[in-house]
Design an enzyme around this catalytic site. Structure first.
Site, PDB file in Angstrom:
ATOM      1  N   ASP A 272       0.825  -1.216   0.000  1.00 27.09           N
ATOM      2  CA  ASP A 272       0.000   0.000   0.000  1.00 27.09           C
ATOM      3  C   ASP A 272       0.856   1.262   0.000  1.00 27.09           C
ATOM      4  OD1 ASP A 272      -2.841  -0.071  -0.297  1.00 27.09           O
ATOM      5  OD2 ASP A 272      -2.966  -1.278   1.519  1.00 27.09           O
TER       6      ASP A 272
ATOM      7  N   GLU B 200      -5.031   4.873  -0.586  1.00 26.82           N
ATOM      8  CA  GLU B 200      -3.898   3.951  -0.382  1.00 26.82           C
ATOM      9  C   GLU B 200      -3.100   4.378   0.846  1.00 26.82           C
ATOM     10  OE1 GLU B 200      -4.363   1.521  -2.058  1.00 26.82           O
ATOM     11  OE2 GLU B 200      -4.713   1.942  -4.171  1.00 26.82           O
TER      12      GLU B 200
ATOM     13  N   HIS C 160      -4.990   3.160   3.744  1.00 27.38           N
ATOM     14  CA  HIS C 160      -4.788   1.705   3.883  1.00 27.38           C
ATOM     15  C   HIS C 160      -3.450   1.433   4.565  1.00 27.38           C
ATOM     16  CE1 HIS C 160      -7.434   0.954   0.042  1.00 27.38           C
ATOM     17  NE2 HIS C 160      -8.118   1.473   1.038  1.00 27.38           N
TER      18      HIS C 160
ATOM     19  N   TYR D  16      -2.822  -0.439   8.828  1.00 27.81           N
ATOM     20  CA  TYR D  16      -2.100  -1.583   9.406  1.00 27.81           C
ATOM     21  C   TYR D  16      -1.343  -1.137  10.650  1.00 27.81           C
ATOM     22  CZ  TYR D  16      -3.004  -3.129   4.605  1.00 27.81           C
ATOM     23  OH  TYR D  16      -3.593  -3.412   3.395  1.00 27.81           O
TER      24      TYR D  16
ATOM     25  N   GLU E 264      -9.963  -2.039  -2.851  1.00 30.33           N
ATOM     26  CA  GLU E 264      -9.107  -2.623  -3.895  1.00 30.33           C
ATOM     27  C   GLU E 264      -9.941  -3.219  -5.022  1.00 30.33           C
ATOM     28  OE1 GLU E 264      -6.368  -1.578  -3.833  1.00 30.33           O
ATOM     29  OE2 GLU E 264      -5.746  -1.396  -1.760  1.00 30.33           O
TER      30      GLU E 264
HETATM   31 MN   MN3 Z   1      -4.759  -0.078  -0.990  1.00 29.78          MN
HETATM   32 MN   MN3 Z   2      -5.706   0.239  -4.313  1.00 35.26          MN
END
Ligand code: MN3
Ligand code: MN3
Length: 332
Positions: A69, A100, A103, A107, A202
């Site tokens: 990502d 992104e 994302h 994590y 995604e």
């Molecule tokens: Mn992503």
């Molecule tokens: Mn993506």
């Protein structure tokens, strides 16, 4: 004062540039989420209860996902933005690029909630040392960096789109498998919800870049189409080999490597579909719990047919499958 002969155009949403940019813009907005809305504190105990092998595999897959990502946020999407013609399409990609970044950060939100600082530091050091992770990043990045040249051609742009689709619709899934598997067994469920938000995004990204790639492919000369077919096939094979090695390393200690290898084939087929290409793998045996995890957050609603009267036109052009549009719009 600097002068230039270039004419600068403003993005004009009053006139459609194509029959899908607004649909994708609206769908992205509907799916918008922020990692800090989903602090997975309910998973603290669940994380402690995982076996040491399972916990280590979980840490590694989140680490690998963070790297992909990061690459997609800081390089993949920005490079594509510079090489698509439509200003509306550029705007959609810019929104995706920002997601992104969310994302990649999400994590860390999971890690910060459940893991110690020492563990987190070890995972981020492991990312930089893992040969398969470094390899896939450098392979994908090489297609993005090809767009830095002065004489970028249509084939370079097509292959960068292919690399992006393979990253988003294929490479992510060796990582997504474990959170889906655990959530399906009632473990790390809150973190699993975050992963499902990412997965939904995604799904849409793969479809959108898939459409752009199909338009780009149509522009290629017959010779370049043949080259593109061969390069795409070789790139997928190259990445699949690496992904199998990666999968064996991460998943053999928890005895899931066979099931993840099947999952890789399933998602490689999805990536090919997004490009408008034929599936390559048949008789894929999917773990039913993980398959259910892929679909629990989705419905049979087809966001295009609800949102765009031009949907059928898009389908006819791009050969997409109904299941590609399984995005839950009611829960958002
Ligand atoms: Mn992503
Ligand atoms: Mn993506």
């Amino acid at each position: 004062m600097a002068t230039t002969s270039k004419i600068y155009a403003a993005v004009n949403w009053n006139t459609p540039e194509n029959d899908y940019a607004l649909v994708f813009w609206e769908q992205n907005l509907k799916q918008f989420w922020i990692d800090t809305e989903y602090i997975p504190s309910n998973d603290i105990q669940s994380y402690k209860n995982l076996s040491p092998e399972m916990r280590e595999a979980y840490n590694y897959v989140l680490g690998g996902l963070t790297l992909l990502d990061t690459l997609q946020s800081t390089t993949g999407m920005p490079k594509l933005i510079d090489h698509v013609g439509s200003l509306q399409n550029k705007t959609v990609l810019a929104f995706m690029s920002m997601m992104e970044g969310i994302h990649a950060k999400s994590y860390s939100t999971i890690f910060t909630t459940v893991a110690t600082m020492d563990t987190i530091d070890e995972v981020f050091a492991w990312i930089e040392q893992n040969p398969q992770l470094q390899y896939k990043s450098s392979v994908i990045d090489s297609y993005y960096r090809a767009l830095d040249k002065n004489n970028v051609d249509d084939l370079d742009i097509y292959m960068a789109m292919v690399a992006s689709i393979l990253l988003e619709s294929f490479l992510f899934y060796s990582g997504f498998f474990l959170p889906l598997y655990l959530a399906g067994h009632g473990e790390m469920v809150a973190s699993g919800d975050i992963i499902k938000k990412i997965l939904q995004d995604e799904n849409v990204h793969g479809l959108f870049v898939g459409l752009l790639a199909q338009e780009q492919y149509a522009k290629l000369s017959e010779n370049n189409k043949t080259l593109a077919d061969n390069k795409t096939h070789n790139l997928l094979m190259q990445l699949m080999d690496n992904e199998i090695t990666y999968t064996n390393e991460i998943y053999a200690p928890i005895k899931l490597e066979h099931e993840v290898r099947e999952f890789l084939k399933y998602n490689a087929n999805k990536a090919l579909q997004n490009m408008g290409r034929k599936e390559m793998y048949s008789n894929v045996e999917m773990n039913p719990i993980v398959l259910n995890g892929l679909s629990t957050e989705t419905t049979q609603h087809d966001f295009f047919s609800k949102k765009s009267t031009n949907y059928e036109v898009a389908v006819a052009v791009t050969h997409l499958q109904d299941e590609d549009f399984d995005v839950d719009i009611d829960s958002i």
